[in-house]
Enzyme design. Structure first.
Site, PDB file in Angstrom:
ATOM      1  N   GLU A 175      -2.602  -1.505  11.438  1.00 40.97           N
ATOM      2  CA  GLU A 175      -3.756  -1.606  10.534  1.00 40.97           C
ATOM      3  C   GLU A 175      -4.814  -2.553  11.123  1.00 40.97           C
ATOM      4  O   GLU A 175      -5.203  -3.546  10.497  1.00 40.97           O
ATOM      5  CB  GLU A 175      -3.306  -2.050   9.129  1.00 40.97           C
ATOM      6  N   GLU A 297       3.181   4.717   7.366  1.00 38.04           N
ATOM      7  CA  GLU A 297       3.491   4.078   6.076  1.00 38.04           C
ATOM      8  C   GLU A 297       3.085   5.041   4.980  1.00 38.04           C
ATOM      9  O   GLU A 297       1.924   5.469   4.929  1.00 38.04           O
ATOM     10  CB  GLU A 297       2.743   2.741   5.925  1.00 38.04           C
TER      11      GLU A 297
HETATM   12  O1  AHR Z   1       4.157  -2.041   3.579  1.00 33.60           O
HETATM   13  C1  AHR Z   1       3.488  -3.199   3.168  1.00 33.60           C
HETATM   14  C2  AHR Z   1       2.204  -3.432   3.924  1.00 33.60           C
HETATM   15  O2  AHR Z   1       1.298  -2.411   3.649  1.00 33.60           O
HETATM   16  C3  AHR Z   1       2.306  -3.411   5.433  1.00 33.60           C
HETATM   17  O3  AHR Z   1       2.693  -4.636   5.956  1.00 33.60           O
HETATM   18  C4  AHR Z   1       0.909  -3.101   5.852  1.00 33.60           C
HETATM   19  O4  AHR Z   1       0.852  -2.475   7.102  1.00 33.60           O
HETATM   20  C5  AHR Z   1       0.381  -2.251   4.717  1.00 33.60           C
HETATM   21  O5  AHR Z   1      -0.868  -2.639   4.299  1.00 33.60           O
END
Ligand code: AHR
Length: 489
Positions: A175, A297
């Site tokens: 990110e 994610e």
């Molecule tokens: O999964 C929790 C957080 O969400 C992670 O650390 C990040 O990459 C995302 O914003």
């Protein structure tokens, strides 16, 4: 009862379903690693080298193919040298992203690689770009994968690992549009190119380089990545998309009304549009589909459970989450021409977990059971699947049935979710291009708010389900709020 017609054409292949689509994500966040996966060698909880045996067994059972580690945002402040060598001497740090707790680094590279060996999965390591350095990253790669003589490989041997590990998946930053440095895409693309130059392939190891991808519908990020990178310097980009029906207020994981339920289902279905639109951009630059799309994610992000540390992101997991998981996994299967990997956030005790623990107790969430129902898709070929499936009535902005199908030389797997809270589906599925002789089905169904807890760990669990095959037509009824897997031979 609503009649639903489905047509599956096994001659129309969509893409190879990479097993990694069924991957997981394990960050140093809350109780995912510590008091989750890792309890330490001296724990009374049965473990192998500090890793809980019941968790190893659970992930083996769903054929977990890959784990992403050490983050997440944590990865962008992680310095791998802190997590190797004698445990008592490891440098303690503050986990600034997640609860401000002390991280003792007792779970580091060796422990993570051991976990992957025990589960039988591939490691996916995310390196630190935001607060790390090129040198730090390239030395980590050398430490893990080289068998040449060098101070770093000597150090690895001294720390108990003679042979290099095989490491395929390497995430270059996390990110970077946010917690990984708040970069503009143009800037990150240049930074990425610099980093990847030093991602060496040692001793026959071949790295698969994954660049930071877009957040949700940031199509400009994908455009800029694809304009600036090509298949010589990147293997995939990593999109993150969470199902957050009420943002930024957040909803309760267990206490929701029908309207919110359907909002959640619609938000999960949005990933189909997202992947389609990001893929369209990728197709313009990379029509041969050499560059993969990773969904690094995904999952439901609800409010934390009352009385728990807000920085630990601990939430319960209901049948609503299970339906979301089924929708997403069906979407990923249908996009398997471009989607090469996906990692549910997160594996244990964080966000939409498949496993929750409390001391020595461990439970499998409804989402775990969805992964169990979908596991036979792994390594199959996804096939065309048409559903006569208009949106559910009363303004519910989502189709009633989510489905995907895949084949191998011997069998066909069909997975479907009935997302309605009230209506049973009478499904007639006409199969073409595959001789269907027999079928066996399993089902996960319960009231949308139901979940497993430590007093009642099997309230939501898989049972056998009836279906028939006649004249190459598969017929079955799917009750409301249910996920079904049928294997046709
Ligand atoms: O999964 C929790 C957080 O969400 C992670 O650390 C990040 O990459 C995302 O914003």
């Amino acid at each position: 009862m609503k009649k639903i017609s489905i047509v599956i054409n096994a001659d129309d292949r969509l893409g190879h379903i990479s097993p990694e689509i069924y991957g997981h994500f394990s960050e140093h966040l809350g109780r995912c690693i510590y008091n989750g996966i890792y309890v330490g060698e001296n724990s009374p909880i049965p473990n192998t080298d500090g890793i809980r045996n019941d968790i190893i067994e659970a992930f083996r059972n769903i054929k977990a193919p890959v784990f992403r580690w050490p983050g997440g945002c944590f990865a962008e402040e992680y310095h791998w040298q802190d997590g190797i060598g004698e445990k008592a001497l490891r440098r303690k740090i503050v986990n600034t992203n997640w609860g401000g707790v002390t991280e003792d680094n007792s779970f580091g590279t060796h422990e993570f690689m051991r976990f992957c060996e025990l589960v039988g999965c591939k490691p996916y390591i995310n390196v630190n770009v935001g607060s790390g350095s090129v040198r730090e990253m390239s030395e980590w790669i050398e430490y893990m994968t080289s068998d040449a003589e060098s101070p770093l490989t000597e150090q690895r041997k001294k720390n108990g690992r003679a042979e290099p590990w095989k490491l395929e998946y390497l995430g270059v930053g996390n990110e970077n549009w946010g917690c990984g440095g708040n970069m503009r895409p143009e800037y990150y693309a240049d930074v990425y190119k610099r980093y990847q130059t030093f991602c060496h392939n040692y001793s026959g190891n071949r790295l698969y380089r994954i660049a930071c991808g877009p957040s949700s519908a940031d199509y400009n990020w994908t455009e800029v990545m694809m304009k600036n990178l090509d298949s010589n310097n990147v293997d995939a980009i990593d999109l993150h998309y969470y199902t957050m029906p009420v943002w930024p207020e957040m909803d309760s994981a267990t206490d929701f009304d029908d309207e919110l339920y359907y909002k959640t289902i619609a938000a999960a279905n949005f990933s189909d549009e997202l992947i389609t639109r990001h893929s369209e951009i990728m197709n313009r630059y990379d029509p041969e589909k050499k560059i993969g799309l990773v969904i690094g994610e995904w999952g439901c992000w609800h409010k934390v459970e009352e009385g728990t540390n807000p920085g630990f992101l601990y939430q319960q997991n209901t049948m609503r989450d299970a339906i979301v998981a089924a929708i997403e996994l069906n979407v990923f299967n249908r996009h398997s021409d471009r989607v090469v990997m996906a990692n549910l956030a997160q594996a244990v005790n964080v966000l939409q977990s498949v496993i929750l623990t409390e001391d020595d107790k461990m439970i499998k969430t409804p989402t775990y059971h969805v992964f169990d129902l979908f596991k036979t898709h792994q390594n199959n070929e996804a096939v065309y699947c048409y559903t006569q499936n208009e949106n559910m009535s009363e303004g519910k902005n989502a189709p009633m049935i989510s489905v995907s199908a895949s084949v191998n030389e011997k069998s066909m797997t069909v997975t479907a979710a009935n997302c309605s809270l009230t209506e049973e589906a009478a499904v007639e599925c006409s199969i073409f291009g595959f001789k269907a002789s027999s079928v066996s089905c399993r089902i996960l169904t319960n009231e949308a708010h139901s979940y497993n807890d430590f007093d009642c760990p099997d309230r939501v669990s898989i049972t056998e389900h009836t279906a028939v095959i006649k004249d190459n037509v598969l017929k079955l009824n799917i009750p409301p709020c249910a996920v079904v897997e049928c294997v046709v031979d």
